[in-house]
Design an enzyme around this catalytic site. Structure first.
Site, PDB file in Angstrom:
ATOM      1  N   LYS A  56      45.240  43.702  48.961  1.00  0.00           N
ATOM      2  CA  LYS A  56      44.855  42.370  49.550  1.00  0.00           C
ATOM      3  C   LYS A  56      46.209  41.508  49.666  1.00  0.00           C
ATOM      4  O   LYS A  56      46.101  40.415  49.169  1.00  0.00           O
ATOM      5  CB  LYS A  56      43.732  41.910  48.650  1.00  0.00           C
ATOM      6  CG  LYS A  56      42.454  42.852  48.765  1.00  0.00           C
ATOM      7  CD  LYS A  56      41.485  42.147  47.985  1.00  0.00           C
ATOM      8  CE  LYS A  56      41.561  42.171  46.482  1.00  0.00           C
ATOM      9  NZ  LYS A  56      40.524  41.747  45.618  1.00  0.00           N
ATOM     10  N   HIS A  57      47.007  41.941  50.162  1.00  0.00           N
ATOM     11  CA  HIS A  57      48.427  41.169  50.358  1.00  0.00           C
ATOM     12  C   HIS A  57      49.218  41.859  51.522  1.00  0.00           C
ATOM     13  O   HIS A  57      48.835  42.931  52.096  1.00  0.00           O
ATOM     14  CB  HIS A  57      49.091  41.036  49.073  1.00  0.00           C
ATOM     15  CG  HIS A  57      49.776  42.203  48.502  1.00  0.00           C
ATOM     16  ND1 HIS A  57      49.231  43.077  47.457  1.00  0.00           N
ATOM     17  CD2 HIS A  57      50.540  43.277  49.001  1.00  0.00           C
ATOM     18  CE1 HIS A  57      49.756  44.111  47.090  1.00  0.00           C
ATOM     19  NE2 HIS A  57      50.744  44.253  48.187  1.00  0.00           N
TER      20      HIS A  57
END
Ligand code: T46
Length: 142
Positions: A56-57
């Site tokens: 999630k980055h």
């Protein structure tokens, strides 16, 4: 293998030495099998299978190659225009995660182990952990 359509990516297939009943040796050398000098290696295990979600980055500059050396998981990644899912299960086939790719790892099988080689040391300043910020970054990279 599913074609990779997101940019700054691609499959990396490692050479293997198959010793029949004595196992299989897979090799990665920096600037040869891996398209950069390797400065850091890390691995992720003890996942709670279907409940765990990692990533999630995106990274601003870091290059990495991610492998699944045991079990399987799904890598979802996004260059701001194209998004795709790749089932990771071949221990000698990794995926290059170049800069500017939002990535998430999920749907881990039992006993899944991820191995990642990276082009640089850990630096939190290189992370984009907010999706809206990532979309602005990806738009500026076009
Ligand atoms: C990535 C994906 C594929 C460190 O202190 N040093 C390190 O080398 C790493 C990788 C992490 N950390 C710290 C930073 C956080 O406080 O460990 C904690 C967990 O890291 P993160 O939430 O970023 O972990 P993942 O699994 O979501 O992401 C990792 C890598 O951090 C990242 O670069 O691309 O694997």
């Amino acid at each position: 293998m599913k074609k990779i359509i997101v940019k700054n990516s691609g499959y990396i297939e490692l050479p293997r030495v198959v010793d029949e009943r004595d196992g299989v040796l897979s090799i990665m050398e920096g600037n040869r099998d891996i398209p950069f000098e390797i400065k850091r290696v890390y691995y992720i295990n003890h996942l709670e299978n279907c409940h765990s979600v990692r990533g999630k980055h995106a990274h601003k500059t870091l290059k990495q190659v991610i492998f699944c050396i045991n079990g399987s998981f799904v890598l979802s990644f996004d260059d701001g225009t194209n998004t795709q899912d790749v089932l990771m299960w071949r221990d000698n086939v990794g995926v290059l995660l170049g800069p500017g790719l939002w990535h998430t790892m999920h749907s881990f099988s039992s006993g899944c182990i991820l191995l990642v080689v990276a082009s640089d040391y850990y630096d939190e300043a290189d992370y984009i952990r907010d999706y809206d910020e990532f979309m602005k970054f990806a738009g500026a990279m076009k």
